[in-house]
Design an enzyme around this catalytic site. Structure first.
Site, PDB file in Angstrom:
ATOM      1  N   GLU A  78      42.833  56.575  34.093  1.00 36.70           N
ATOM      2  CA  GLU A  78      43.876  55.665  34.589  1.00 36.70           C
ATOM      3  C   GLU A  78      44.063  54.496  33.626  1.00 36.70           C
ATOM      4  O   GLU A  78      43.843  53.337  33.989  1.00 36.70           O
ATOM      5  CB  GLU A  78      43.462  55.085  35.945  1.00 36.70           C
ATOM      6  CG  GLU A  78      43.151  56.071  37.038  1.00 36.70           C
ATOM      7  CD  GLU A  78      42.537  55.385  38.268  1.00 36.70           C
ATOM      8  OE1 GLU A  78      42.302  54.168  38.260  1.00 36.70           O
ATOM      9  OE2 GLU A  78      42.280  56.105  39.251  1.00 36.70           O
ATOM     10  N   GLY A  83      45.825  51.579  31.642  1.00 37.64           N
ATOM     11  CA  GLY A  83      47.024  50.750  31.767  1.00 37.64           C
ATOM     12  C   GLY A  83      47.263  50.039  30.447  1.00 37.64           C
ATOM     13  O   GLY A  83      48.106  50.423  29.641  1.00 37.64           O
ATOM     14  N   ARG A  84      46.417  49.030  30.210  1.00 35.24           N
ATOM     15  CA  ARG A  84      46.569  48.180  29.023  1.00 35.24           C
ATOM     16  C   ARG A  84      46.643  48.989  27.722  1.00 35.24           C
ATOM     17  O   ARG A  84      47.477  48.717  26.866  1.00 35.24           O
ATOM     18  CB  ARG A  84      45.358  47.237  28.962  1.00 35.24           C
ATOM     19  CG  ARG A  84      45.473  46.144  27.935  1.00 35.24           C
ATOM     20  CD  ARG A  84      44.140  45.406  27.754  1.00 35.24           C
ATOM     21  NE  ARG A  84      43.478  45.040  28.964  1.00 35.24           N
ATOM     22  CZ  ARG A  84      43.570  43.845  29.562  1.00 35.24           C
ATOM     23  NH1 ARG A  84      44.325  42.916  29.024  1.00 35.24           N
ATOM     24  NH2 ARG A  84      42.908  43.591  30.677  1.00 35.24           N
ATOM     25  N   CYS A 111      56.160  22.591  35.144  1.00 33.31           N
ATOM     26  CA  CYS A 111      55.586  21.276  35.454  1.00 33.31           C
ATOM     27  C   CYS A 111      54.128  21.411  35.887  1.00 33.31           C
ATOM     28  O   CYS A 111      53.787  21.183  37.057  1.00 33.31           O
ATOM     29  CB  CYS A 111      56.395  20.592  36.540  1.00 33.31           C
ATOM     30  SG  CYS A 111      58.120  20.510  36.099  1.00 33.31           S
ATOM     31  N   GLU A 112      53.278  21.850  34.996  1.00 30.37           N
ATOM     32  CA  GLU A 112      51.848  21.996  35.240  1.00 30.37           C
ATOM     33  C   GLU A 112      51.157  21.773  33.903  1.00 30.37           C
ATOM     34  O   GLU A 112      51.572  22.360  32.900  1.00 30.37           O
ATOM     35  CB  GLU A 112      51.497  23.446  35.643  1.00 30.37           C
ATOM     36  CG  GLU A 112      52.073  23.923  36.919  1.00 30.37           C
ATOM     37  CD  GLU A 112      51.058  23.940  38.053  1.00 30.37           C
ATOM     38  OE1 GLU A 112      49.876  23.636  37.835  1.00 30.37           O
ATOM     39  OE2 GLU A 112      51.501  24.255  39.175  1.00 30.37           O
ATOM     40  N   TYR A 142      50.402  43.538  31.561  1.00 29.94           N
ATOM     41  CA  TYR A 142      50.097  42.385  32.406  1.00 29.94           C
ATOM     42  C   TYR A 142      50.887  41.154  31.958  1.00 29.94           C
ATOM     43  O   TYR A 142      50.396  40.035  32.005  1.00 29.94           O
ATOM     44  CB  TYR A 142      48.579  42.124  32.424  1.00 29.94           C
ATOM     45  CG  TYR A 142      47.790  43.341  32.842  1.00 29.94           C
ATOM     46  CD1 TYR A 142      47.893  43.838  34.134  1.00 29.94           C
ATOM     47  CD2 TYR A 142      46.974  44.031  31.943  1.00 29.94           C
ATOM     48  CE1 TYR A 142      47.198  44.984  34.520  1.00 29.94           C
ATOM     49  CE2 TYR A 142      46.273  45.172  32.326  1.00 29.94           C
ATOM     50  CZ  TYR A 142      46.391  45.641  33.607  1.00 29.94           C
ATOM     51  OH  TYR A 142      45.708  46.755  33.990  1.00 29.94           O
TER      52      TYR A 142
HETATM   53  N1  LLP Z   1      42.431  51.686  37.535  1.00 29.50           N
HETATM   54  C1  LLP Z   1      42.120  50.715  38.421  1.00 29.50           C
HETATM   55  C2  LLP Z   1      41.570  51.090  39.726  1.00 29.50           C
HETATM   56  C3  LLP Z   1      42.328  49.368  38.074  1.00 29.50           C
HETATM   57  O1  LLP Z   1      42.007  48.409  38.934  1.00 29.50           O
HETATM   58  C4  LLP Z   1      42.865  49.039  36.803  1.00 29.50           C
HETATM   59  C5  LLP Z   1      43.108  47.647  36.422  1.00 29.50           C
HETATM   60  C6  LLP Z   1      43.181  50.091  35.926  1.00 29.50           C
HETATM   61  C7  LLP Z   1      42.943  51.395  36.320  1.00 29.50           C
HETATM   62  C8  LLP Z   1      43.770  49.849  34.578  1.00 29.50           C
HETATM   63  O2  LLP Z   1      42.907  49.122  33.767  1.00 29.50           O
HETATM   64  P1  LLP Z   1      43.273  48.917  32.213  1.00 29.50           P
HETATM   65  O3  LLP Z   1      43.251  50.281  31.573  1.00 29.50           O
HETATM   66  O4  LLP Z   1      44.613  48.287  32.146  1.00 29.50           O
HETATM   67  O5  LLP Z   1      42.207  48.026  31.704  1.00 29.50           O
HETATM   68  N2  LLP Z   1      45.653  41.307  34.829  1.00 29.50           N
HETATM   69  C9  LLP Z   1      44.458  41.505  34.029  1.00 29.50           C
HETATM   70  C10 LLP Z   1      43.966  42.929  34.103  1.00 29.50           C
HETATM   71  C11 LLP Z   1      43.680  43.389  35.510  1.00 29.50           C
HETATM   72  C12 LLP Z   1      43.238  44.820  35.602  1.00 29.50           C
HETATM   73  C13 LLP Z   1      43.216  45.274  37.006  1.00 29.50           C
HETATM   74  N3  LLP Z   1      42.868  46.661  37.196  1.00 29.50           N
HETATM   75  C14 LLP Z   1      44.753  41.066  32.600  1.00 29.50           C
HETATM   76  O6  LLP Z   1      45.851  40.592  32.341  1.00 29.50           O
HETATM   77  O7  LLP Z   1      43.867  41.137  31.742  1.00 29.50           O
END
Ligand code: LLP
Length: 423
Positions: free
Chosen positions: A276, A278-279, A344-345, A373
């Site tokens: 899974e 994302g980033r 304004c922060e 993100y």
């Molecule tokens: N699977 C689950 C269950 C997750 O909670 C997440 C991310 C992912 C996959 C994807 O993770 P990645 O491959 O993107 O690392 N907003 C934060 C990151 C929060 C990640 C939350 N969960 C940031 O900007 O660094």
């Protein structure tokens, strides 16, 4: 940083498109994503996992814009959603139910029902109570639901920020390790649920892959015990996301090491691998374009006041995250400045005490590695319309999300309340 930014005639281009020309045409702030970079990352990961049956389910929390979802779907990715809203987006982008896995630590009954009605590939449960609820809702719907049990493997996780570690003892995510076997075995006695997967997600931006290996050992142990208890329905092991992305000069994630940890474990398990990410798939594809509105000095500091701030890119102020900032017109001269937003922060900044190219007011800045993100965490704070989003590829550009208009800000609101009683 592996974003294909190239200076042509003195100005930065992304995937063959001049960022200055695009900003002049589309306005700022604006998110711009390189489609070919998303594709390159997808293929890189897909190749790394080639030795085992696998499916890449893009964690669309990183960037759920339809244009990005469509790009990944065209590559053959599945999607990982964590809310009814993300499920809606996935369907709108053309993902079929078999392409969608549905996780998340707090799904409401309505959201679970939406997942059941859609017939998603699997629903991941994160507590005994949620498993029981899925069983009740599935029975009422007359359907059998394929469930995954997300375990908290309770390993020591190394990540850049405490807020993005998830697999440690006491974290809110997953089923505590000492309850995992019992809850997974419950699926044998509950109606309308079929246990098809066990999984984990230990954190994001993982700087060290050893905890992933520790977690996988725990999953192997759990699967052996479940098989010993007569469970024969397991099809997948889900190891979540978390792959590291360089935001500065650090090396990229070591996919060879990742493969060396993951592949043998998956082969021993004899299950299909679900990942899974994302980033990893989208961060490096994207930049945020912002114009310097003013430059001023205060208390001995040089401030660049940009037209993008924490409402557009929350990561610097929320996680102390580093994003490289470039002048759209590269130059040698350097200055040490704070790059702050219009909100304004005092916590509204994109970079503090940053030595970067010396720019003047009116100039365009390129905030790097903003594909993940970024837009999805943006807000309307200070009633600022959210930025537009653009895709670029081979010298062409396309709008994928229009910039919000003022009318969008008040669309759900009324000046004149219609008073009612609840009786
Ligand atoms: N699977 C689950 C269950 C997750 O909670 C997440 C991310 C992912 C996959 C994807 O993770 P990645 O491959 O993107 O690392 N907003 C934060 C990151 C929060 C990640 C939350 N969960 C940031 O900007 O660094």
């Amino acid at each position: 940083m592996r974003t294909p930014l190239v200076a042509v005639d003195g100005t930065l281009h992304l995937d063959g498109v001049s960022l200055e020309a695009l900003a002049d045409r589309a306005g700022t702030p604006a998110f711009v994503y390189s489609a070919s970079t998303v594709e390159a990352r997808y293929h890189e990961l897909d190749r790394a996992l080639a030795a085992v049956p696998h499916r890449i389910h893009y964690a669309c929390k990183a960037n759920a814009s339809l244009g990005i979802l469509g790009t990944l779907r065209a590559l053959g990715a599945g999607v990982d959603v964590v809310s009814g809203g993300e499920l809606y987006r996935a369907a709108a982008a053309g993902f079929g139910p078999g392409d969608i896995i549905f996780g998340g630590v707090g799904k409401s009954n309505q959201e679970l029902q939406e997942g059941i009605d859609a017939g998603v590939r699997l629903i991941t449960v994160e507590s005994e109570a949620e498993l029981r609820q899925v069983s009740v809702l599935a029975s009422r719907s007359g359907r059998e639901v394929r469930v995954a049990v997300r375990v908290n493997p309770e390993v020591a996780v190394d990540s850049v920020h405490a807020y993005i570690k998830t697999g440690q003892k006491g974290d809110k995510f997953g089923i505590p390790w000492d309850e995992a076997e019992r809850v997974a075995r419950l699926t044998m006695t509950l109606p309308s649920v079929r246990l098809v997967a066990v999984g984990m997600h230990i954190g994001s931006q993982l700087t060290n892959l050893a905890p992933l290996a520790d977690g996988l050992r725990r999953l192997e142990d759990l699967v052996a015990r479940l098989r010993g208890a007569g469970i024969t329905t397991l099809e997948h092991v889900d190891i979540g996301g978390g792959l590291y992305v360089p935001y500065d000069d650090e090396p990229a994630a070591d996919l060879a090491q990742y493969t060396a940890i993951v592949v043998p474990a998956v082969q021993r398990l004899g299950l299909e691998l679900i990942v899974e990410p994302g980033r990893f798939l989208v961060a490096e594809s994207g930049v945020l374009l912002t114009r310097v509105l003013y430059r001023k000095r205060s208390g001995g500091r040089d401030l660049l006041i940009a037209d993008a701030g924490m409402s557009d890119l929350l990561r610097p102020s929320h996680y102390d995250a580093y994003h490289r900032i470039l002048a759209a017109r590269p130059r040698a001269a350097q200055a040490t400045v704070d790059v702050v937003g219009p909100i304004c922060e005092s916590g509204d900044f994109l970079a503090l005490d940053r030595t970067m190219e010396d720019v003047e007011s009116g100039e365009l800045l390129v905030i790097c590695t903003a594909g993940a993100y970024g837009s999805c965490m943006s807000s309307n704070y200070n009633s600022r319309p959210r930025a537009g989003e653009f895709l670029v590829r081979d010298g062409q550009w396309a709008v994928i999300t229009e910039r919000e208009r003022y009318a969008d800000l008040v669309r759900r609101e009324t000046v004149t309340p219609e008073w009612r009683t609840l009786a």
